[in-house]
Write a protein that holds these residues in place. Structure first.
Motif: not given
Ligand SMILES: NC(=O)C1=CN([C@@H]2O[C@H](COP(=O)(O)OP(=O)(O)OC[C@H]3O[C@@H](n4cnc5c(N)ncnc54)[C@H](O)[C@@H]3O)[C@@H](O)[C@H]2O)C=CC1
Ligand SMILES: O=c1[nH]c(=O)c2[nH+]cn([C@@H]3O[C@H](COP(=O)(O)O)[C@@H](O)[C@H]3O)c2[nH]1
Ligand SMILES: [K+]
Length: 499
Positions: A48-50, A59-60, A349-353, A362-371
């Motif tokens: 989900r994005l939101s 992906c965003v 949303i894990a934004d940047g980097g 890594k971003a997703l397994v750390l809890g983000a739903s999207t990058v």
């Protein structure tokens, strides 16, 4: 899979890793492998994005003026992700980009050139064809097509278009997806066809070549479609009083979600904007940010945010941490905010980097739903701008929205307005290498992410988050030497070709 006890004690659970007062980036951490009992293709990356917006890939595209306009928006939505149209333009122009993207169901937008039959053509531009309509705009009936090759062959280039245009081709409905457009062209033996919307507006000119190019890419997945059956398109807004009017334009254009775009989202201005947006447009999902701490997240969730954008200073073009000394390592920021937001059912949303598929895993397994990505997408054909050559390499411009150049272009009000009289940049202007179409490299990147998930033993985002919270998933910090070892090393030369 529950292994013997000693296995569970190997590595650190995230709770322990991120409780040491250290700001970790993606590169600082490594995820320990789990148990594989499914093929990589079985990994489900839907998310989900939101709160109310499902996507089929996580992906965003970032709301930056060198990343997200109509082409990026339709390509991202076709792939099952989403783009957020930037707000470094007058509200009417931003809304026009959203409309252009929502008007079609094909994965590209060519921004066709229009002439009237009485026009002369001093310079044709790069396109192979231009459309001729009664009024010379997209708002009237198509009466012909001019081919660049015909124009180039003219003895008198001062001739009126009506003298050498080709007859009006059959038009296809703008609601046709790629498959339908392909059959329409093939069925009629057509080289090209205008796409015309229900209201008569001419949306695009599709050629057989366009269709063949896209058919050569990996098969498109499940597209992101809103309740209106059209592509999901997001848009950014600021936190000034005038942004309320911008918001109205965007909602009228059919925007499915707005992102309140600030480097430090925990402000009275943003909280008021979120409350305004939620009370005026209850059906609209509103994403707040940027945040990197639990306290920031708490305030925005309380104000009504349906999603959170996480990252401060982690972007490739960002200088915020250098300039303001404020921010957080992105791995820590994502983990901390997501750990809090999950209890409120608010996607992060894990934004940047993000510079490789490993960072996405890594971003997703750390809890983000999207990058959310800027530099990763800015070198694509779908990003705004034209390619240039820099030291023999084909590149596209990519700039921070807080760079002096971007500020001078449009966001002056936010910087030079009322209180802040002196302009201090928090971003740079640069260039990124040509990467081709996102319709090709995003599917490959998603396949790499699936392989990462398989190695961890997570068959979906949900299962990755469960493994994280149940502390089955284990991490370690990489020393400098471990990072060097994890990269390519010890070779005299090599070529890195990923797909
Ligand atoms: N993610 C990141 O690390 C960063 C991102 N950026 C990007 O740069 C762009 C600009 O970001 P910001 O500088 O944070 O823009 P902003 O518009 O949120 O803030 C600019 C300045 O205006 C003030 N301000 C905002 N609304 C106001 C209001 N209603 N009344 C009075 N003052 C108000 C803010 O406090 C700040 O001093 C965005 O696109 C952002 O995403 C910039 C820096 C860091
Ligand atoms: O400090 C900053 N100064 C800027 O000028 C700037 N412009 C964008 N951004 C942020 O960077 C993100 C994109 O980062 P990547 O290129 O690493 O994907 C974006 O999504 C933003 O969060 C900025 N940060
Ligand atoms: K940075």
């Amino acid at each position: 899979m529950n292994g013997p006890r000693y296995e569970l004690e190997d590595g650190f659970p995230a709770t322990r890793l991120f409780a040491q007062g250290v700001s970790y980036t993606y590169d600082d951490v490594i995820v320990l492998p789990g148990y594989i009992d499914f093929p990589a293709d079985a990994v489900n990356l839907s998310t989900r994005l939101s709160r109310r917006l499902p996507l089929s890939i996580p992906c965003v595209a970032s709301p930056m003026d060198t990343v997200s306009e109509a082409s990026m928006s339709v390509a991202m939505a076709s792939l099952g992700g989403a783009a957020i149209v930037h707000c470094n333009a007058p509200p009417e122009d931003q809304a026009a980009i959203v409309r252009a993207a929502k008007a079609r169901r094909i994965p590209f937008a060519t921004d066709p050139v229009f002439f009237s039959p009485f026009d002369t053509v001093p310079d044709f531009g790069p396109a192979a064809y231009a459309l001729v309509t009664e009024s010379g705009t997209c708002k009237s009936r198509v009466v012909g097509v001019v081919a660049k090759s015909d124009w180039e062959g003219l003895a008198d280039r001062g001739a009126a278009v009506s003298e050498y245009m080709r007859p009006a081709p059959a038009s296809a409905p703008a609601s046709y997806d790629l498959e339908k457009v392909a059959s329409f062209l093939a069925g009629g033996g057509l080289e090209y066809a205008p796409l015309v919307a229900e209201d008569g507006q001419v949306v695009d000119l599709v050629t057989k070549g366009d269709v063949e190019r896209i058919k050569g890419f990996p098969r498109l997945g499940v597209p992101s479609l809103g309740p209106d059956g059209r592509f999901v398109i997001g848009a950014a807004i600021g936190t000034r009083e005038t942004d309320k009017e911008r918001l109205e334009h965007l909602v009228k254009a059919g925007t499915n979600v707005v992102v309140v775009d600030s480097s430090q989202g925990n402000s009275i201005y943003q909280i008021e904007m979120i409350k305004h947006a939620k009370s005026t447009y209850p059906e609209l999902d509103v994403i707040g940010g940027n945040v990197v701490t639990i306290a920031q997240a708490q305030n925005l969730i309380k104000a009504g945010a349906d999603g959170l954008r996480v990252g401060m200073g982690s972007g490739s073009i960002c200088t915020t941490q250098e300039v303001c000394a404020v921010g957080r390592g992105q791995a820590t920021a994502v983990y901390k905010v997501a750990s809090f937001a999950k209890d409120h059912d608010v996607p992060v949303i894990a934004d940047g980097g993000i510079s490789n598929s490993g960072h996405i895993v890594k971003a997703l397994v750390l809890g983000a739903s999207t990058v959310m990505m800027g530099s990763f997408l800015a070198g694509s054909g779908e990003a705004p701008g034209v390619y240039e050559y820099l030291n023999g390499r084909r590149v596209k411009k990519y700039r921070g929205m807080g760079s002096l150049e971007a500020m001078t272009k449009g966001s002056d009000a936010r910087y030079l307005g009322d209180t802040l009289k002196l302009k201090v940049a928090q971003g740079v202007v640069g260039a990124v290498a040509d990467k081709g179409s996102i319709l090709k490299f995003i599917p490959y990147t998603m396949q790499a992410v699936k392989q990462g998930f398989q190695d961890l033993g997570a068959s979906s985002l949900e299962s990755a988050h469960d493994l994280l919270r149940s502390e089955v998933l284990r991490f370690e910090v990489r020393t400098g030497a471990a990072q060097a070892e994890g990269g390519v090393h010890g070779l005299v030369s090599y070529e890195k070709k990923s797909f």
